[in-house]
Design a protein around this motif. Structure first.
Motif, PDB file in Angstrom:
ATOM      1  N   LEU A  19      -1.137  40.907  78.958  1.00 31.28           N
ATOM      2  CA  LEU A  19      -0.943  40.303  80.284  1.00 31.28           C
ATOM      3  C   LEU A  19       0.544  40.133  80.591  1.00 31.28           C
ATOM      4  CD1 LEU A  19      -3.707  37.507  80.248  1.00 31.28           C
ATOM      5  CD2 LEU A  19      -3.844  39.786  81.242  1.00 31.28           C
ATOM      6  N   TYR A  23       2.748  41.566  83.708  1.00 30.65           N
ATOM      7  CA  TYR A  23       3.521  40.692  84.602  1.00 30.65           C
ATOM      8  C   TYR A  23       4.973  41.160  84.693  1.00 30.65           C
ATOM      9  CZ  TYR A  23      -0.426  37.407  84.113  1.00 30.65           C
ATOM     10  OH  TYR A  23      -1.668  36.826  84.108  1.00 30.65           O
ATOM     11  N   GLU A  62      -5.242  31.593  84.634  1.00 31.08           N
ATOM     12  CA  GLU A  62      -5.789  32.874  84.180  1.00 31.08           C
ATOM     13  C   GLU A  62      -7.263  32.715  83.821  1.00 31.08           C
ATOM     14  OE1 GLU A  62      -1.967  35.064  82.105  1.00 31.08           O
ATOM     15  OE2 GLU A  62      -3.017  33.532  80.960  1.00 31.08           O
ATOM     16  N   ALA A  64     -10.313  35.114  82.347  1.00 27.96           N
ATOM     17  CA  ALA A  64     -10.581  36.446  81.778  1.00 27.96           C
ATOM     18  C   ALA A  64     -12.058  36.625  81.442  1.00 27.96           C
ATOM     19  CB  ALA A  64      -9.737  36.649  80.518  1.00 27.96           C
ATOM     20  N   ALA A 104      -5.529  34.283  88.331  1.00 29.41           N
ATOM     21  CA  ALA A 104      -5.317  35.652  87.864  1.00 29.41           C
ATOM     22  C   ALA A 104      -6.611  36.060  87.178  1.00 29.41           C
ATOM     23  CB  ALA A 104      -4.143  35.716  86.890  1.00 29.41           C
ATOM     24  N   VAL A 106      -8.819  38.394  85.213  1.00 31.56           N
ATOM     25  CA  VAL A 106      -8.605  39.497  84.274  1.00 31.56           C
ATOM     26  C   VAL A 106      -9.953  40.151  83.979  1.00 31.56           C
ATOM     27  CG1 VAL A 106      -7.578  40.179  82.071  1.00 31.56           C
ATOM     28  CG2 VAL A 106      -6.723  38.151  83.258  1.00 31.56           C
ATOM     29  N   CYS A 120      -6.373  46.394  80.993  1.00 31.62           N
ATOM     30  CA  CYS A 120      -7.210  45.486  81.778  1.00 31.62           C
ATOM     31  C   CYS A 120      -6.770  45.561  83.233  1.00 31.62           C
ATOM     32  CB  CYS A 120      -7.093  44.046  81.268  1.00 31.62           C
ATOM     33  SG  CYS A 120      -5.457  43.318  81.488  1.00 31.62           S
ATOM     34  N   ILE A 122      -5.909  43.110  86.643  1.00 34.40           N
ATOM     35  CA  ILE A 122      -5.583  41.733  87.031  1.00 34.40           C
ATOM     36  C   ILE A 122      -5.623  41.650  88.552  1.00 34.40           C
ATOM     37  CG2 ILE A 122      -3.916  39.846  86.897  1.00 34.40           C
ATOM     38  CD1 ILE A 122      -2.633  41.288  84.485  1.00 34.40           C
ATOM     39  N   LYS A 200      -4.990  43.154  94.104  1.00 31.94           N
ATOM     40  CA  LYS A 200      -5.015  43.695  92.742  1.00 31.94           C
ATOM     41  C   LYS A 200      -3.606  44.005  92.273  1.00 31.94           C
ATOM     42  CE  LYS A 200      -7.650  47.111  90.096  1.00 31.94           C
ATOM     43  NZ  LYS A 200      -8.611  48.201  90.198  1.00 31.94           N
TER      44      LYS A 200
END
Length: 202
Positions: A19, A23, A62, A64, A104, A106, A120, A122, A200
């Protein structure tokens, strides 16, 4: 319960480097700080993004899909309610104590044969815009609480007239197969992008 919680924490920790890499690569106009303080995490802050020009800060939570490794789902589950010690509790979506500006999300998390996460997706969701959109549709916290109470014996999918089940979303009750008996608002990721509340990143 505890072992699953520990397993999820372990997966989260292993996912973090990937991640952070994304970023750094795609959030060119921001610096970011990862938060490890539990109190801030409980307020829905995993990450603080700072605009390099204005220095304005944004709090990111976040979320996920760690139960779906090597799968690509078109939806995301937003927690409305869950049970703890026999009592129904407010889920994170409408929890007013959360300071989150963006989620965020995931998804499509893939790993190799060594269990190393390789890729992945995000999707950033503006929490305030999402709340406003749901409110305009009549899907506010009070209405959803009443709806969940009326249908509390359900296990599985519940379609609501405010959302098209195939292109927008629906409710999902996990009353039998999960200890916390969560009730989630399932929303299509492309629907969130279409209505302008999500973007996205990768």
């Amino acid at each position: 319960m505890k072992s699953k919680f520990k397993a999820d924490l372990s997966k989260e920790k292993k996912l973090t480097p990937l991640l952070d890499l994304y970023y750094q690569k795609y959030l060119k106009h921001y610096t970011f700080e990862r938060i490890s303080h539990l109190n801030q995490q409980l307020q829905g802050i995993d990450l603080i993004l700072k605009d390099k020009q204005s220095e304005k800060q944004f709090y990111v939570d976040e979320k996920a899909q760690l139960d779906y490794i090597n799968e690509s789902l078109p939806t995301f589950a937003f927690e409305l309610f869950y049970h703890k010690n026999g009592n129904q509790k407010q889920g994170w979506l409408f929890d007013s104590s959360k300071k989150t500006h963006f989620y965020a999300l995931v998804t499509s998390i893939y790993s190799d044969e060594r269990d190393v996460f390789t890729s992945c997706n995000i999707t950033f969701v503006n929490r305030e815009k999402l709340m406003d959109h749901l409110k305009r549709k009549g899907l506010n916290s009070t209405f959803l609480k009443q709806l969940v109470y009326v249908h509390k014996q359900i296990n599985g999918k519940l379609e609501v007239k405010e959302l098209h089940p195939k292109t927008e979303g629906y409710l999902f009750f996990s009353t039998k197969n999960k200890a916390e008996k969560p009730v989630n608002l399932i929303l299509k990721l492309d629907y969130l992008e279409r209505i302008g509340v999500a973007k996205k990143l990768v």
